[in-house]
Design an enzyme around this catalytic site. Structure first.
Site: not given
Ligand SMILES: Cc1cc2nc3c(=O)[nH]c(=O)nc-3n(C[C@H](O)[C@H](O)[C@H](O)COP(=O)(O)OP(=O)(O)OC[C@H]3O[C@@H](n4cnc5c(N)ncnc54)[C@H](O)[C@@H]3O)c2cc1C
Length: 512
Positions: A9, A48, A51, A79, A102, A191
């Site tokens: 999850g 974590v 981005a 972003k 970019p 599990v």
């Protein structure tokens, strides 16, 4: 296929639940398919991965999440791309090199790409801004902390390409709430073992407190543990640390320094002696971390480097040390099990591709479950395609390092002299010594990074073709001047008309 069990999850598990539930079940109806997620609170998620790349907009739209809800609930920011600092040796005055990658795909004007116009003027002796600055409006908008979209823009739409920064844990929570509200079953348990049918397919998993959970198809989203694909099905993991050296990270979250923060609408990646440091502004806090090579720095050294980089505010802040398995399982789908996210593989987070790899695997999966049957023939095709994508991203990431002229540490020297480089990347780099990248130079049919992305990195790393461009003699000087002037005008227009990044998000939150 009447039932799918997702083990895990984290972002991958809940993305799969929300996406498959939306794609394979009609809202409000029982339907023929039941999706269940089993996850263990005791084990937790990686937490974590903040981005993203622009495809995230398509993903969120496809599962029916309003953009305001995503922005608000996950404390997301926009972003425009990535600011790379110090990836080349400093100039004669000791100033570190910086460049911007970019998301914008440059326009074609007067029959040629803006990059070709830039080369034309360079070849004719014109003094002009650096390549990326001249052909994209996004570096300037980023420096001015501008939102990539006007307040009047439709959800997920904008004249400019953009992605998000998001709180990975809150993103998981949002998807979980959404999936459960739409009928996905949730089991909170560990599990403990996996059991097979005679033909090798997985029959069920055994949990500590909820007994056996059976399903027709299984998704292994159990993170680096890869409980099903790696553990039960013993699918080998191909280690890529001979291509990508960074295999550890240390992460640190900090509060904003002022009540009205100057939210950076871009990720910052600052090169260090053994890797690079990310800095990401979320609406509610700053996320930072040092991604480094354990062959070139110890955990203590990495932590010291990160704290020194972040300054006084990080002096006593808690940090988390993480180990990363770099590589992938070339067969992500074996028998009746497909791995997603970290269980399938991981390439370091330099270009924020982890969540993208989950998105693309899910859309390919949907494309390959014809008639509700997960056939082995489809699996072979799926595996081939996903392997190509992993390879392509690996080589794109590696390009950032091997083009560097930094010579100040063993890490950078090893990248230039010791790492394995694929024949395909060598061939492309040889080609791009003479010409700008074009779509026909790229191998994969499903490329996340197109010719523009490659050219931005080549330009940033000072590896644009040095000799005169083969097209320059045929393009009128006046048409190139006109094309690049249009970009300068667009820049001025956007700077004047776009709201600040903070203003856009504040307004969205207050309306929400
Ligand atoms: C340092 C770092 C930075 C990153 N940055 C980015 C980024 O900027 N952008 C990006 O796109 N990606 C990034 N990633 C990748 C991103 O974090 C992951 O791809 C994404 O979060 C998916 O993780 P996951 O769900 O596969 O694994 P996890 O978050 O580890 O989740 C695993 C789940 O499996 C469950 N589980 C494990 N074992 C059991 C068991 N026995 N029983 C029941 N449940 C079990 C756990 O409880 C958990 O719920 C980064 C990764 C790292 C390491």
């Amino acid at each position: 296929m009447k039932s799918i069990l997702i083990v895990g999850g984290g972002s991958a598990g809940w993305m799969a639940a929300a996406f498959l539930n939306h794609a394979l079940r009609s809202p409000g109806e029982e339907g023929p398919l039941q999706i269940t997620v089993v996850e263990s609170d005791a084990i937790g998620t990686i937490g974590v991965g903040e981005a993203t790349v622009p495809t995230m907009r398509t993903f969120l739209r496809s599962i029916g999440v309003p953009e305001w809800q995503f922005l608000t609930e996950t404390h997301a920011t926009f972003k425009h791309g990535i600011a790379f600092k110090g990836w080349r040796a400093p100039d004669a005055e000791g100033t570190p090199a910086t460049y911007f990658h970019p998301f914008e795909v440059p326009a074609t004007l007067a029959g040629h790409g803006l990059g070709t116009h830039w080369l034309n003027l360079r070849d004719r002796g014109f003094k002009q801004p650096p390549y990326v600055e001249a052909i994209s409006v996004q570096p300037e908008l980023s420096r001015r902390f501008k939102s990539p979209k006007p307040l009047s823009a439709l959800p997920y739409e904008s004249p400019l390409s953009y992605a998000y920064h998001t709180d990975a844990s809150k993103f998981g929570e949002m998807l979980k709430k959404l999936a459960i509200s739409r009928g996905v079953k949730h089991v909170s348990d560990k599990v403990v073992s996996v059991h097979h049918h005679e033909n090798g397919d997985i029959a069920h998993v055994r949990t500590a407190e909820h007994g056996d959970l059976a399903a027709d198809f299984f998704i292994d989203a159990s993170g680096f543990r890869a409980l099903l694909l790696g553990g039960a099905l013993k699918e080998p993991f191909v280690d890529w640390t001979s291509h990508l050296l960074c295999d550890r990270a240390v992460a640190c979250q900090l509060p904003h320094e002022s009540e009205v923060p100057t939210l950076r609408p871009f990720t910052t990646s600052t090169a260090q002696v053994a890797g690079w440091i990310w800095e990401i502004d979320l609406f509610s806090r700053r996320g930072n971390g040092y991604v480094y090579s354990s062959q070139h720095a110890s955990a203590d050294e990495a932590e010291t480097t990160l704290r020194a980089h972040l300054g006084e505010s990080a002096k006593d802040a808690p940090v988390r040390h993480l180990s990363m398995q770099i590589g992938h399982r070339p067969r992500m789908w074996v028998h009746n099990c497909m791995a997603l996210g970290l269980a399938a593989g991981f390439l370091e987070p330099l270009e924020s591709t982890g969540i993208y790899l989950v998105e693309v695997a899910l859309s390919l999966f949907i494309d390959h479950v014809g008639g509700g049957v997960a056939s082995p023939h489809f699996a072979a095709r799926f595996n081939r395609k996903m392997s190509d994508i992993y390879l392509e991203i690996r080589d794109f990431l590696q390009m950032h390092y091997i083009l560097s002229d930094r010579d100040d540490s063993a890490f950078w020297r090893d990248y230039r002299n010791e790492v394995s480089v694929s024949d395909s990347l060598r061939e492309k780099l040889a080609l791009w010594a003479f010409k700008l990248p074009s779509i026909t130079d790229l191998d994969g049919q499903m490329t996340l990074f197109g010719p523009a992305n490659y050219s931005y990195i080549l330009a940033g790393m000072n590896h644009l073709p040095a000799g005169a461009n083969h097209l320059s003699p045929y393009i009128a000087q006046s048409s190139s001047i006109k094309a690049l002037t249009l970009i300068e005008q667009a820049k001025a227009k956007f700077v004047n008309s776009l709201p600040s990044h903070y203003e856009f998000l504040k307004k969205t939150r207050s309306v929400a």
